[in-house]
Design a protein around this motif. Structure first.
Motif, PDB file in Angstrom:
ATOM      1  N   ALA A  74       0.849  -1.198   0.000  1.00  0.00           N
ATOM      2  CA  ALA A  74       0.000   0.000   0.000  1.00  0.00           C
ATOM      3  C   ALA A  74       0.879   1.240   0.000  1.00  0.00           C
ATOM      4  CB  ALA A  74      -0.919   0.008   1.222  1.00  0.00           C
ATOM      5  N   LYS A 115      -6.806  -7.933  -1.600  1.00  0.00           N
ATOM      6  CA  LYS A 115      -7.047  -6.615  -0.991  1.00  0.00           C
ATOM      7  C   LYS A 115      -8.552  -6.412  -0.823  1.00  0.00           C
ATOM      8  CE  LYS A 115      -6.301  -1.665  -1.730  1.00  0.00           C
ATOM      9  NZ  LYS A 115      -5.687  -0.619  -2.597  1.00  0.00           N
ATOM     10  N   GLN A 116      -8.953  -5.959   0.381  1.00  0.00           N
ATOM     11  CA  GLN A 116     -10.377  -5.782   0.672  1.00  0.00           C
ATOM     12  C   GLN A 116     -10.608  -4.469   1.423  1.00  0.00           C
ATOM     13  OE1 GLN A 116     -11.986  -9.150   2.736  1.00  0.00           O
ATOM     14  NE2 GLN A 116     -11.573 -10.586   1.065  1.00  0.00           N
ATOM     15  N   LEU A 117     -11.758  -3.865   1.134  1.00  0.00           N
ATOM     16  CA  LEU A 117     -12.193  -2.686   1.887  1.00  0.00           C
ATOM     17  C   LEU A 117     -12.880  -3.154   3.161  1.00  0.00           C
ATOM     18  CD1 LEU A 117     -12.715   0.392   2.120  1.00  0.00           C
ATOM     19  CD2 LEU A 117     -14.854  -0.007   0.857  1.00  0.00           C
ATOM     20  N   SER A 143      -4.685   1.685   7.709  1.00  0.00           N
ATOM     21  CA  SER A 143      -5.646   2.783   7.624  1.00  0.00           C
ATOM     22  C   SER A 143      -4.986   3.969   6.928  1.00  0.00           C
ATOM     23  CB  SER A 143      -6.123   3.196   9.013  1.00  0.00           C
ATOM     24  OG  SER A 143      -6.961   4.324   8.946  1.00  0.00           O
ATOM     25  N   TYR A 181      -8.310  -0.767   4.993  1.00  0.00           N
ATOM     26  CA  TYR A 181      -8.191  -1.905   4.079  1.00  0.00           C
ATOM     27  C   TYR A 181      -7.479  -3.063   4.779  1.00  0.00           C
ATOM     28  CZ  TYR A 181      -9.080   1.635   0.459  1.00  0.00           C
ATOM     29  OH  TYR A 181      -9.620   2.647  -0.307  1.00  0.00           O
ATOM     30  N   SER A 182      -7.605  -4.247   4.157  1.00  0.00           N
ATOM     31  CA  SER A 182      -6.799  -5.407   4.559  1.00  0.00           C
ATOM     32  C   SER A 182      -6.231  -6.057   3.303  1.00  0.00           C
ATOM     33  CB  SER A 182      -7.630  -6.418   5.357  1.00  0.00           C
ATOM     34  OG  SER A 182      -8.606  -7.038   4.524  1.00  0.00           O
ATOM     35  N   ILE A 183      -5.092  -6.728   3.457  1.00  0.00           N
ATOM     36  CA  ILE A 183      -4.429  -7.343   2.323  1.00  0.00           C
ATOM     37  C   ILE A 183      -3.547  -8.476   2.824  1.00  0.00           C
ATOM     38  CG2 ILE A 183      -2.395  -5.841   2.374  1.00  0.00           C
ATOM     39  CD1 ILE A 183      -2.533  -5.755  -0.718  1.00  0.00           C
ATOM     40  N   LYS A 202      -9.504   5.340   3.863  1.00  0.00           N
ATOM     41  CA  LYS A 202     -10.357   4.252   4.344  1.00  0.00           C
ATOM     42  C   LYS A 202      -9.486   3.187   5.000  1.00  0.00           C
ATOM     43  CE  LYS A 202     -13.597   5.091   0.544  1.00  0.00           C
ATOM     44  NZ  LYS A 202     -14.276   4.518  -0.642  1.00  0.00           N
ATOM     45  N   ASP A 245     -15.504   1.854   5.158  1.00  0.00           N
ATOM     46  CA  ASP A 245     -15.559   2.840   4.087  1.00  0.00           C
ATOM     47  C   ASP A 245     -15.503   4.268   4.636  1.00  0.00           C
ATOM     48  OD1 ASP A 245     -15.685   3.877   1.584  1.00  0.00           O
ATOM     49  OD2 ASP A 245     -17.841   3.589   1.333  1.00  0.00           O
ATOM     50  N   ARG A 289     -10.092   8.166  -0.635  1.00  0.00           N
ATOM     51  CA  ARG A 289      -9.080   7.124  -0.438  1.00  0.00           C
ATOM     52  C   ARG A 289      -8.774   6.889   1.027  1.00  0.00           C
ATOM     53  NH1 ARG A 289      -3.696   7.940  -3.323  1.00  0.00           N
ATOM     54  NH2 ARG A 289      -3.382   5.994  -2.153  1.00  0.00           N
ATOM     55  N   TYR A 346      -3.704  -5.125   8.213  1.00  0.00           N
ATOM     56  CA  TYR A 346      -4.688  -4.045   8.222  1.00  0.00           C
ATOM     57  C   TYR A 346      -3.943  -2.714   8.171  1.00  0.00           C
ATOM     58  CZ  TYR A 346      -8.698  -7.051   9.422  1.00  0.00           C
ATOM     59  OH  TYR A 346      -9.711  -7.985   9.407  1.00  0.00           O
TER      60      TYR A 346
END
Length: 715
Positions: free
Chosen positions: A533, A574-576, A551, A565-567, A563, A579, A561, A549
């Motif tokens: 990221a 990658k996931q939101l 932020s 996320y996790s990856i 928000k 939001d 942008r 995780y």
């Protein structure tokens, strides 16, 4: 009349020459025929054999007839071939006689006069009389007549040459035909001779009842012997390439424990026993063989055995010790629990522990220089001279073999040290340079002999003369140092298997750059860096089980942008998560997360499920930092209760917490050595030191005094 007589004599000579040429031609024809017949003798013999075979289809042949067939193989010509030869000879004679008939008695140009027109006694004279009459009628002068006779002689000479040429041509054609016939017969012989002999053999065998039934009886006897007599059966199977396998286990006759590295010979093939004393042989021949186990320090074992079909397990083979024996009991130095997976070795002699950590080692060759080495996975090797051993059981405490790394300023500078966890064998791993602007930070890998190390020891600066941090990977066994990157700021987040997760602030980039900060995954195996990221700034980054995780802050980036996320550590999935912008990630327990969002909003998430907005603020806003052991069955974290530090182990299967230690000053960092040993830090007014604890029992042991180096970045 004299001239006529002279002409008559000359014609006689010419006729004799023609007769002689015809006879010679006939002789040559017969000679070539004889050669052709000789070359085709074997072909004729094969034809005769085929005639006999056809005859045998109608009427069985007797033994005497078969013997006569064998003798007839030497017969030169068949009756048909003799008749054909005679016909060919007659044809050749007729060809040779044809010029004579055309020439007639008086020469090649005289008409043929029927015998009835003249007397049989002197046909030739009649011809000459006709010639004479014609001469008188025409009144040919004498000289002219002489010239005529001369011309006749001149004409007869080329005719004789033409005849010789024709005969030679016919003989050449006959010779070529004879050679072609001989070559064909030879080729036919090659094709038919082997088949004919084989066929003849089987025909004769089949007609002979004694031979036929004797052979069948012999085959039946061989089949019976092969089926019911092992030696015959195994020999036949070995002959066609059948192979089998076998296995056995070598054990000590006194302890019953498996013996490693024992040489075993079977049918001339040698192999050695493995960890569990197992020896395996493949591609072995069937039948009787000899097993030999001959090891110095043990009585020789020799056995006769039989290998049959299948795997042929031979079971345990006990060896009786004859050499010097030493006994040991192995325990963990912290917990005093027996170590059940270890071995003692002296040269080629090896013995293994039993379920109680005991070893009985038989040494074949012994002198004052003989040593015994004790080994166990995850522990430091211990070497003892035999002169230091007693006749009783020798108790040996084994220490974890993984080196511990720490920073100390005992010399006035921030040196990096390594040490055995029992406090022995301390040495400087990386000496300070005096360029360090802050206390270096150390993060050991859980299972590998490698550490991640952040330090500004190189003294490198950016364009504004700000000293840059360097990220190093250091091997604590070999002391090898690898510089991974440099940055204005670095923060280590943690290890995920063999991947190091860290945050880097890129050097030389303005504070307003939207990609100034990056979350990076560095792979120890491939030495590859993956950008997970990027943002101008991250409000929080944490490792939660198998995910990272992060932020994103709204600083210098669009609000859309900012928000959560996790990856995964390899950059996938990658996931939101939330939001909206999140200020901090709080781990309430092992399976529950809280997210502190803008506008004082809170979200709760059960790991693996979607987050839910909650109305009230959680009571614990600091959260916990879990560190999983290598097999993932346990996770350790530190809490503060009643003013004291508490070391707690969470069982991921039972989902229960277990307090293993309560002591003032217990704090992070915490990491594992293996699956049951924890290293933690104690930071009080009296000391800052690292301690080690075995969760299976025993008291904590101090490793060394250190300099505290908590996380230095922003979260």
């Amino acid at each position: 009349m004299v001239e006529k007589k002279k002409n008559s004599d000359e014609l006689d000579e010419l006729q004799k020459s023609i007769d002689s040429a015809a006879k010679e031609a006939t002789k040559i024809k017969v000679d070539f025929k004889d050669e052709s017949i000789s070359d085709s003798e074997e072909s004729a013999t094969l034809d005769e054999a085929e005639k006999i075979d056809l005859k045998e289809e109608d009427e069985p042949a007797s033994d005497s007839e078969l013997d006569e067939m064998t003798e007839d193989e030497d017969h030169e010509l068949t009756q048909e071939e003799l008749e054909k030869e005679f016909e060919d000879s007659q044809e050749l004679e007729e060809v040779a006689e044809e010029p004579k008939k055309q020439a007639g008695p008086a020469g090649p140009y005289q008409p043929v006069v029927p015998e009835s027109s003249y007397g049989e006694e002197d046909a030739e004279a009649a011809v000459f009389d006709d010639v004479s009459m014609e001469s008188e009628t025409e009144e040919v002068p004498e000289e002219e007549n002489k010239d005529s006779v001369d011309n006749t002689e001149l004409q007869e000479e080329p005719e004789e040459k033409d005849l010789d040429s024709e005969v030679d041509s016919m003989l050449s054609v006959e010779q070529q035909q004879a050679q072609a016939a001989a070559a064909g017969a030879s080729e036919e012989k090659k094709k038919k001779s082997l088949f004919g002999k084989i066929k003849y053999f089987f025909v004769r065998w089949w007609r002979n009842k004694k031979a036929r039934y004797g052979t069948l009886l012999l085959l039946f006897a061989l089949f019976t012997l092969t089926a019911f007599v092992p030696a015959m059966r195994y020999g036949a199977l070995n002959l066609v390439g059948v192979r089998v396998s076998t296995s056995l286990t070598i054990v000590d006759s006194q302890t019953g424990l498996p013996l490693k590295n024992i040489p075993v010979t079977l049918a001339g093939v040698e192999a050695r026993s493995g960890e569990d004393g197992l020896v395996e042989f493949t591609e072995m021949k069937l039948g009787d063989t000899t097993l030999v186990i001959d090891k110095l320090g043990y009585a020789k074992l020799e056995k006769e055995l039989t290998l049959g079909f299948g795997s042929n397990p031979l079971g345990p083979q006990s060896l009786s010790a004859t050499g010097e024996q030493y006994r040991f009991r192995l325990v963990d130095w912290l917990s005093d629990q027996p170590i059940t997976e270890a071995e003692a070795q002296s040269g080629e002699d090896i013995a293994q522990t039993d379920a109680e950590g005991r070893i009985q080692l038989t040494v074949g060759e012994l002198d004052e220089q003989t040593v015994v080495t004790i080994r166990a996975e995850g522990y430091r090797d211990e070497t003892i001279g035999v002169t230091e051993l007693n006749d009783d059981v020798n108790a040996i405490s084994l220490v974890q073999g993984k080196k511990h790394a720490f920073v100390s300023n005992r010399n006035g500078e921030y040196d990096l040290y390594k040490i055995d966890v029992d406090g022995q064998n301390e040495e400087i791993l990386l000496q300070a340079t005096g360029q360090e602007r802050e206390i270096p930070f150390v993060l050991p890998h859980q299972t590998r002999d490698e550490i991640a190390f952040i330090s500004s020891r190189d003294g490198e600066t950016n364009k504004d003369n700000f000293i840059l941090d360097g990220l190093f990977i250091i091997n604590t066994q070999t002391n090898d140092v690898e510089k991974v990157t440099r940055s204005e700021q670095l923060q280590l987040i943690g290890w995920m298997d063999n991947k190091l997760i860290y945050v880097s602030v890129i050097e030389g980039v303005s504070a307003g750059n939207p990609q100034r900060s990056k979350v990076i995954s560095f792979d120890l195996e491939t030495r590859e860096r993956i950008e997970l990221a990027s943002a101008n700034y991250f409000n929080d980054v944490k490792i939660v089980n198998d995910s990272v995780y992060y932020s994103v802050s709204s600083a210098a980036v669009p609000a859309s942008r900012a928000k959560l996320y996790s990856i995964n550590s390899d950059g996938t999935n990658k996931q939101l998560v939330v939001d909206t912008q999140v200020w901090s990630i709080v781990r309430a327990d092992y399976n529950t997360l809280y997210f502190n969002a803008i506008d004082r909003e809170w979200y709760e998430q059960e790991i693996g499920q979607a987050p839910q907005k909650i109305d009230t603020e959680p009571t614990d806003t600091l959260g916990r930092k879990y560190v999983d052991n290598p097999n993932g069955e346990k996770s350790v974290w530190v809490d503060i209760r009643d003013g004291k530090g508490v070391l707690i182990v969470y069982d991921t299967k039972t989902e229960e917490d277990l307090v293993v230690l309560t002591e003032s000053g217990v704090t992070n960092p915490v990491h594992w050595i293996g699956n049951d040993v924890v290293i933690y830090r104690v930071d009080t007014s009296g000391e800052t030191a690292d301690y080690i604890l075995n969760l299976d029992g025993g008291d904590p042991q101090k490793i060394s005094d250190v300099v505290g180096n908590h996380s230095r970045y922003f979260f």
